[in-house]
Design an enzyme around this catalytic site. Structure first.
Site, PDB file in Angstrom:
ATOM      1  CG  HIS A 111      -5.506  -6.244  -0.237  1.00 39.05           C
ATOM      2  ND1 HIS A 111      -6.748  -6.125   0.339  1.00 39.05           N
ATOM      3  CD2 HIS A 111      -5.622  -7.194  -1.206  1.00 39.05           C
ATOM      4  CE1 HIS A 111      -7.582  -6.978  -0.256  1.00 39.05           C
ATOM      5  NE2 HIS A 111      -6.925  -7.620  -1.201  1.00 39.05           N
TER       6      HIS A 111
ATOM      7  CE1 TYR B 278      -9.466  -2.943   0.300  1.00 38.59           C
ATOM      8  CE2 TYR B 278      -8.602  -1.047  -0.876  1.00 38.59           C
ATOM      9  CZ  TYR B 278      -8.407  -2.159  -0.076  1.00 38.59           C
ATOM     10  OH  TYR B 278      -7.132  -2.484   0.360  1.00 38.59           O
TER      11      TYR B 278
ATOM     12  CG  ASN C 110      -3.726  -2.208   6.941  1.00 38.06           C
ATOM     13  OD1 ASN C 110      -3.623  -1.910   5.757  1.00 38.06           O
ATOM     14  ND2 ASN C 110      -4.757  -2.890   7.417  1.00 38.06           N
TER      15      ASN C 110
ATOM     16  CB  THR D  47      -7.223  -5.644  10.053  1.00 37.29           C
ATOM     17  OG1 THR D  47      -7.727  -6.807   9.396  1.00 37.29           O
ATOM     18  CG2 THR D  47      -7.585  -4.400   9.267  1.00 37.29           C
TER      19      THR D  47
ATOM     20  NE  ARG E 187      -2.427  -5.549   7.231  1.00 34.57           N
ATOM     21  CZ  ARG E 187      -3.597  -6.065   6.880  1.00 34.57           C
ATOM     22  NH1 ARG E 187      -4.136  -7.044   7.593  1.00 34.57           N
ATOM     23  NH2 ARG E 187      -4.239  -5.603   5.819  1.00 34.57           N
TER      24      ARG E 187
ATOM     25  CD  GLU F  39      -9.142  -9.136  -3.416  1.00 34.55           C
ATOM     26  OE1 GLU F  39      -9.990  -8.748  -2.593  1.00 34.55           O
ATOM     27  OE2 GLU F  39      -8.028  -9.589  -3.070  1.00 34.55           O
TER      28      GLU F  39
ATOM     29  CE  LYS G 252      -3.945  -2.225   2.296  1.00 34.38           C
ATOM     30  NZ  LYS G 252      -4.963  -2.100   3.380  1.00 34.38           N
TER      31      LYS G 252
ATOM     32  NE  ARG H  59      -6.104 -12.009   5.586  1.00 36.53           N
ATOM     33  CZ  ARG H  59      -6.791 -10.852   5.576  1.00 36.53           C
ATOM     34  NH1 ARG H  59      -7.047 -10.235   4.423  1.00 36.53           N
ATOM     35  NH2 ARG H  59      -7.197 -10.313   6.690  1.00 36.53           N
TER      36      ARG H  59
ATOM     37  CG  PHE I 292     -13.264   1.476   7.239  1.00 34.55           C
ATOM     38  CD1 PHE I 292     -12.848   0.883   6.056  1.00 34.55           C
ATOM     39  CD2 PHE I 292     -13.872   0.678   8.205  1.00 34.55           C
ATOM     40  CE1 PHE I 292     -13.016  -0.474   5.829  1.00 34.55           C
ATOM     41  CE2 PHE I 292     -14.049  -0.688   7.987  1.00 34.55           C
ATOM     42  CZ  PHE I 292     -13.625  -1.259   6.791  1.00 34.55           C
TER      43      PHE I 292
END
Ligand code: DAT
Ligand code: MG
Length: 140
Positions: free
Chosen positions: A117, A51, A114, A93, A104, A128, A11, A87, A59
Site C-alpha cells: 500500500h 480503509y 497486491n 493496483t 506489484r 495514514e 501486506k 506510487r 471489494f
C-alpha cells in the site's frame, strides 16, 4: 523538490512469502528512506478504519478480511517527492497492469493481494501516518 513523507504497508500476502526485506530493498533502491517501521497484525476493525474511504466499494469486505488475515509491516518513507516516487515503484493496483520492475509486477499475485500500500496524496499520507504511528516513532 521538497522532502516528503509517505505511508507504506507491506501486506499479508508479502509477509507470508517472506518478502519484507526484498520489498524494503526495492523502496530503498528507489531513493526512499525508512524512517519508521513496525510489524502489526491489524484487527478487522483497524482495517475497516484504515480503509474507511473505500467502505462503499464492492471489494471492501474482502479487502478488510485480507488485511487482517496476517502480519503487515507499516512504514513511513521519506525522500524527495516520496508520495509519487513510492506510487511509481509500487506499480499499478492490478499487477497485470503494473510496469516491469515495479513491486506489484514482480511480487503481487492479484488485484486484491497486491503486496503493498502507498498513500496517494499529501493529505492522506499525513492521515495514514498518524493512524499507525505516534510522533516519537518517526525518526528522520
Ligand atoms: P491502491 O492500493 O493502488 O491505491 P485503491 O486505493 O484503488 O488502490 O484500492 C485499495 C486496495 O483495495 C487495493 O490495493 C486492493 C483492493 N482493491 C482495489 N480494487 C479492487 C478490486 N477490483 N477487487 C479486489 N480488491 C481491490
Ligand atoms: Mg489507494
Amino acid at each position: 523538490m521538497a522532502i516528503e513523507r509517505t505511508f507504506s504497508m507491506i501486506k499479508p500476502d508479502a509477509t507470508r512469502r517472506n518478502l519484507t526485506g526484498a520489498i524494503t530493498a526495492m523502496l530503498e533502491e528507489a531513493g526512499l528512506r525508512v524512517v519508521a517501521s513496525k510489524r502489526v497484525w491489524m484487527s478487522r476493525r483497524e482495517a475497516e478504519g484504515f480503509y474507511a474511504v473505500h467502505k462503499e466499494r464492492p471489494f471492501f469486505d474482502e479487502l478488510c478480511e485480507f488485511m487482517s488475515s496476517g502480519p503487515t509491516v507499516v512504514q513511513v518513507l521519506e525522500g524527495e517527492n516520496a508520495i509519487a516516487k513510492n506510487r511509481e515503484v509500487m506499480g499499478a493496483t492490478n499487477p497485470a497492469d503494473a510496469a516491469d520492475g515495479t513491486i506489484r509486477k514482480v511480487h503481487a499475485r492479484s488485484i486484491g493481494e497486491n503486496s503493498v500500500h502507498g498513500s496517494d496524496a499529501p493529505a492522506t499520507a499525513a492521515q495514514e501516518i498518524k493512524y499507525w504511528f505516534s510522533d516519537i516513532e518517526v525518526v528522520g
